[in-house]
Scaffold this motif. Structure first.
Motif, PDB file in Angstrom:
ATOM      1  N   SER A 373       8.240 -35.273 -30.677  1.00 23.03           N
ATOM      2  CA  SER A 373       7.183 -35.640 -29.734  1.00 23.03           C
ATOM      3  C   SER A 373       6.181 -36.590 -30.370  1.00 23.03           C
ATOM      4  CB  SER A 373       6.460 -34.380 -29.241  1.00 23.03           C
ATOM      5  OG  SER A 373       5.851 -33.691 -30.320  1.00 23.03           O
ATOM      6  N   ASP A 374       5.430 -37.276 -29.505  1.00 21.39           N
ATOM      7  CA  ASP A 374       4.394 -38.218 -29.918  1.00 21.39           C
ATOM      8  C   ASP A 374       3.330 -38.298 -28.837  1.00 21.39           C
ATOM      9  OD1 ASP A 374       4.500 -39.497 -32.465  1.00 21.39           O
ATOM     10  OD2 ASP A 374       6.315 -40.582 -31.866  1.00 21.39           O
ATOM     11  N   HIS A 430       2.042 -38.808 -23.154  1.00 20.32           N
ATOM     12  CA  HIS A 430       2.769 -38.043 -24.164  1.00 20.32           C
ATOM     13  C   HIS A 430       4.226 -38.500 -24.160  1.00 20.32           C
ATOM     14  CE1 HIS A 430       5.375 -34.446 -25.048  1.00 20.32           C
ATOM     15  NE2 HIS A 430       4.639 -34.468 -26.129  1.00 20.32           N
ATOM     16  N   VAL A 431       4.857 -38.497 -25.331  1.00 10.57           N
ATOM     17  CA  VAL A 431       6.256 -38.913 -25.457  1.00 10.57           C
ATOM     18  C   VAL A 431       7.103 -37.746 -25.947  1.00 10.57           C
ATOM     19  CG1 VAL A 431       7.866 -40.610 -26.411  1.00 10.57           C
ATOM     20  CG2 VAL A 431       5.448 -41.222 -26.111  1.00 10.57           C
ATOM     21  N   HIS A 432       8.223 -37.544 -25.289  1.00 11.88           N
ATOM     22  CA  HIS A 432       9.190 -36.521 -25.695  1.00 11.88           C
ATOM     23  C   HIS A 432      10.523 -37.220 -25.947  1.00 11.88           C
ATOM     24  CE1 HIS A 432      11.864 -32.884 -24.397  1.00 11.88           C
ATOM     25  NE2 HIS A 432      11.683 -32.900 -25.704  1.00 11.88           N
ATOM     26  N   TYR A 433      11.047 -37.041 -27.157  1.00 12.81           N
ATOM     27  CA  TYR A 433      12.359 -37.594 -27.502  1.00 12.81           C
ATOM     28  C   TYR A 433      13.357 -36.442 -27.583  1.00 12.81           C
ATOM     29  CZ  TYR A 433       8.989 -40.816 -29.753  1.00 12.81           C
ATOM     30  OH  TYR A 433       7.916 -41.627 -30.049  1.00 12.81           O
ATOM     31  N   ALA A 434      14.550 -36.641 -27.057  1.00 10.56           N
ATOM     32  CA  ALA A 434      15.573 -35.599 -27.144  1.00 10.56           C
ATOM     33  C   ALA A 434      16.949 -36.242 -27.271  1.00 10.56           C
ATOM     34  CB  ALA A 434      15.539 -34.701 -25.917  1.00 10.56           C
ATOM     35  N   TYR A 471       3.447 -31.926 -30.459  1.00 10.24           N
ATOM     36  CA  TYR A 471       3.257 -30.839 -29.492  1.00 10.24           C
ATOM     37  C   TYR A 471       3.993 -29.601 -29.981  1.00 10.24           C
ATOM     38  CZ  TYR A 471       3.620 -28.436 -24.923  1.00 10.24           C
ATOM     39  OH  TYR A 471       3.566 -27.526 -23.890  1.00 10.24           O
ATOM     40  N   LEU A 472       3.259 -28.496 -30.138  1.00 13.30           N
ATOM     41  CA  LEU A 472       3.838 -27.276 -30.688  1.00 13.30           C
ATOM     42  C   LEU A 472       5.055 -26.799 -29.919  1.00 13.30           C
ATOM     43  CD1 LEU A 472       3.658 -24.892 -32.683  1.00 13.30           C
ATOM     44  CD2 LEU A 472       2.158 -23.753 -31.022  1.00 13.30           C
ATOM     45  N   ASN A 473       5.041 -26.896 -28.602  1.00 15.97           N
ATOM     46  CA  ASN A 473       6.168 -26.387 -27.819  1.00 15.97           C
ATOM     47  C   ASN A 473       7.417 -27.249 -27.940  1.00 15.97           C
ATOM     48  OD1 ASN A 473       4.920 -24.088 -26.962  1.00 15.97           O
ATOM     49  ND2 ASN A 473       4.407 -24.828 -24.921  1.00 15.97           N
ATOM     50  N   TYR A 474       7.284 -28.445 -28.542  1.00  8.35           N
ATOM     51  CA  TYR A 474       8.461 -29.233 -28.916  1.00  8.35           C
ATOM     52  C   TYR A 474       8.607 -29.140 -30.431  1.00  8.35           C
ATOM     53  CZ  TYR A 474       8.144 -31.227 -24.193  1.00  8.35           C
ATOM     54  OH  TYR A 474       8.096 -31.397 -22.831  1.00  8.35           O
ATOM     55  N   ARG A 475       8.815 -27.939 -30.885  1.00 14.42           N
ATOM     56  CA  ARG A 475       8.821 -27.610 -32.320  1.00 14.42           C
ATOM     57  C   ARG A 475       9.682 -28.593 -33.110  1.00 14.42           C
ATOM     58  NH1 ARG A 475       6.220 -23.231 -34.624  1.00 14.42           N
ATOM     59  NH2 ARG A 475       7.178 -21.804 -33.126  1.00 14.42           N
ATOM     60  N   ASP A 476       9.149 -29.041 -34.269  1.00  7.35           N
ATOM     61  CA  ASP A 476       9.837 -30.037 -35.084  1.00  7.35           C
ATOM     62  C   ASP A 476       9.576 -29.735 -36.555  1.00  7.35           C
ATOM     63  OD1 ASP A 476      11.026 -32.249 -36.195  1.00  7.35           O
ATOM     64  OD2 ASP A 476       9.601 -33.701 -35.382  1.00  7.35           O
TER      65      ASP A 476
END
Length: 540
Positions: A373-374, A430-434, A471-476
């Motif tokens: 995430s970013d 917010h950015v989510h990469y998957a 973002y904590l919920n997109y644990r990395d």
């Protein structure tokens, strides 16, 4: 006040009656001997020799690659009531066993069911009672309930109240709420964690605490700071929010040939400034082109508006005319219909109005997955977007998506220290990469992991810095992790400030107070301060 004062006495008595040997067998025997059980615990304890062990373990594993972990739990407990959780916490400490708490099983790194040390799982799937009070606009939600179950239950009681949380129906409320909780209502009402007004948590001493008993510091910490660092959350009391009887949704696809880049460039300038009732997310991925044998990049503009289509169309045409939104692109529905719509878009399935689909707890499972995430403060220039598209074109990657979720509205109004979640004013999206892949083997895993790390590195000039927020919920775990044993405040800050910003220090202070021996720990749990660190903190 919910503090159970008798627990301390039970623990003291119990500590003398238990064996000191640290074995799974003695841990289980400790559970069986625990006094004052409301229900017999033997029916919900699964050791590795139990014929149901594998099915119970796999039931809530959403990412199959973690099923192959060599470090499986020695025991799984699926509590039916609070006393089962209290017994597990006390016996785990007595016999040197870590515990991991699982509600939905969506942790991106599998930390709710994978560990590098001897551990047991407390799986809360039996604790999923939901009680809605329409008159007071509140609900109590047990932590084992999924988002889908919560949304469905609310919709059965009222058509004019909803709740701002995520779009994936199988996510457990226990973990999602404690880490934040994005959703289509966030620009109007903020995060799920912003709308929690009470909670029940069992602490390291086995005491059941409500908001008054736990105190405001701990209540602050578990709303966005990750509940698993502080205890086992049993239930949340949430504030329901008004929703109109009619909402409008759309999912409009545009390829590069249809000016997707230019539309996204304009979206960056306006999406966070539009009426707070509208949320337009952008999902970008590689697809097959209309030209045979070729591929292109497609952006899906996925939206929910809290109102009717006749009000929505002029609003979008004024702010984002480049999208070319038409009446035929839009569907009027109810709030619960928009929840079904958003979940179907996530799954890539057809949309229908059957709300029962939200009760399916097993509809999401992928073989192999990695997410990151970013956060973005300034629009990404066109050249930056085009470089991103080039990375998405990589033919060695099976399935990848980049999501842009807009900020603005209520998210700009809440202080970054109101709860531990700090990512507020100043961000535009917010950015989510998957990345997801079916191919098995170490080489395929390395290839896909290396690709998403390359993508993440490429995005560095365009996203937040000092720290680069996450973002904590997109644990990395790539951004940093704890040691097996003691982890210093300084070391944990490497990842901690990325998730929590200036709130990290306060989280560590709360942790040190409520769990001084760091029993509730994992690879990215909030650490405790050593005596030396504590002295230093108190003297500066």
């Amino acid at each position: 006040m919910m503090c159970c004062f008798t627990v301390a006495a039970i623990v003291l008595l119990f500590s003398f009656s238990s064996s000191s040997a640290d074995t799974p067998e003695n841990f289980v025997q400790c559970l069986y001997n625990y006094p004052r059980m409301t229900n017999p615990i033997s029916n919900v304890v699964y050791t590795q020799t139990n014929p149901s062990y594998s099915s119970i373990l796999d039931m809530s594993i959403r990412i199959s690659m973690f099923s192959n972990s060599s470090t499986k739990p020695q025991v799984i407990v699926t509590p039916l009531d609070v006393s089962h959780i209290q017994a597990t916490i006390i016996c785990a400490q007595r016999h040197g066993m870590q515990i991991r708490t699982r509600s939905g099983g969506h942790d991106y790194e599998g930390l709710s069911y994978v560990a590098r040390v001897p551990f047991s799982i407390v799986d809360l799937f039996n604790l999923r009672q939901i009680t809605v009070n329409v008159e007071n606009r509140t609900a109590w939600v047990q932590a084992g309930a999924t988002l889908g179950e919560l949304y469905y239950t609310i919709s059965q009681k009222t058509k004019t109240l909803g709740f701002p949380a995520g779009v994936c129906a199988t996510v457990g409320t226990g973990g999602l709420f404690s880490g934040g909780g994005y959703g289509f209502l966030m620009r109007k009402y903020g995060l799920a964690a912003d709308n929690i007004i009470d909670a029940h948590i069992i602490d390291v001493n086995g005491n059941l605490l409500d908001r008054k008993a736990m105190g405001e510091d701990l209540f602050w910490a578990i709303r966005g700071g990750g509940g698993a660092s502080f205890g086992v959350i049993v239930a949340w009391k949430i504030k329901l929010v008004p929703v109109p009887s009619t909402v409008t949704v759309f999912n409009v696809a545009r390829t590069l040939e249809e000016n997707a880049t230019e539309i996204i460039q304009k979206w960056q300038l306006v999406a966070n400034k539009m009426d707070e009732r509208i949320f337009i997310r952008v999902d970008v991925k590689k697809v097959n082109s209309s030209e045979h044998g070729k591929q292109t990049i497609q952006a899906n503009f996925v939206s929910m508006f809290q109102g009717g289509v006749e009000e929505l169309i002029p609003m979008v045409q004024k702010s984002l005319p480049e999208l070319g939104l038409d009446r035929k692109d839009c569907t009027e529905t109810s709030w619960i219909g928009s929840v079904v719509f958003a979940n179907a878009v996530l799954l890539g399935s057809s949309v229908n109005e059957v709300t029962d689909v939200l009760l399916n707890r097993t509809q999401i499972r992928v073989n192999n997955f990695k997410g990151k995430s970013d956060y973005v403060r300034k629009p990404i220039p066109v050249d930056g977007l085009r470089g991103l598209w080039r990375l998405l074109y990589d033919d060695k990657v099976e399935d990848a998506v980049v999501q842009f979720a807009p900020y603005g509205g209520r998210m700009d109004e809440i202080s970054e220290s109101e709860i531990p979640f700090p990512h507020r004013s100043g961000y535009i999206f917010h950015v989510h990469y998957a990345v997801i892949w079916q191919e098995e083997g170490d080489e395929a895993a390395r290839r896909h992991m290396n690709w998403i790390k390359k993508l993440y590195k490429y995005m560095e000039p365009y996203v937040s810095n000092s720290p680069r927020a996450a973002y904590l919920n997109y644990r990395d775990l790539d951004i940093g992790m704890n040691n097996n044993g003691y982890t210093s405040y300084h070391q944990a800050s490497i990842w901690g400030v990325k998730y929590f910003g200036n709130n990290f220090r306060r989280l560590v202070e709360v942790k040190t107070k409520v769990d001084p021996h760091d029993f509730f720990r994992n690879e990215q749990s909030i650490p405790t301060l050593s005596k030396e660190e504590n002295y230093y903190q108190e003297t500066i």
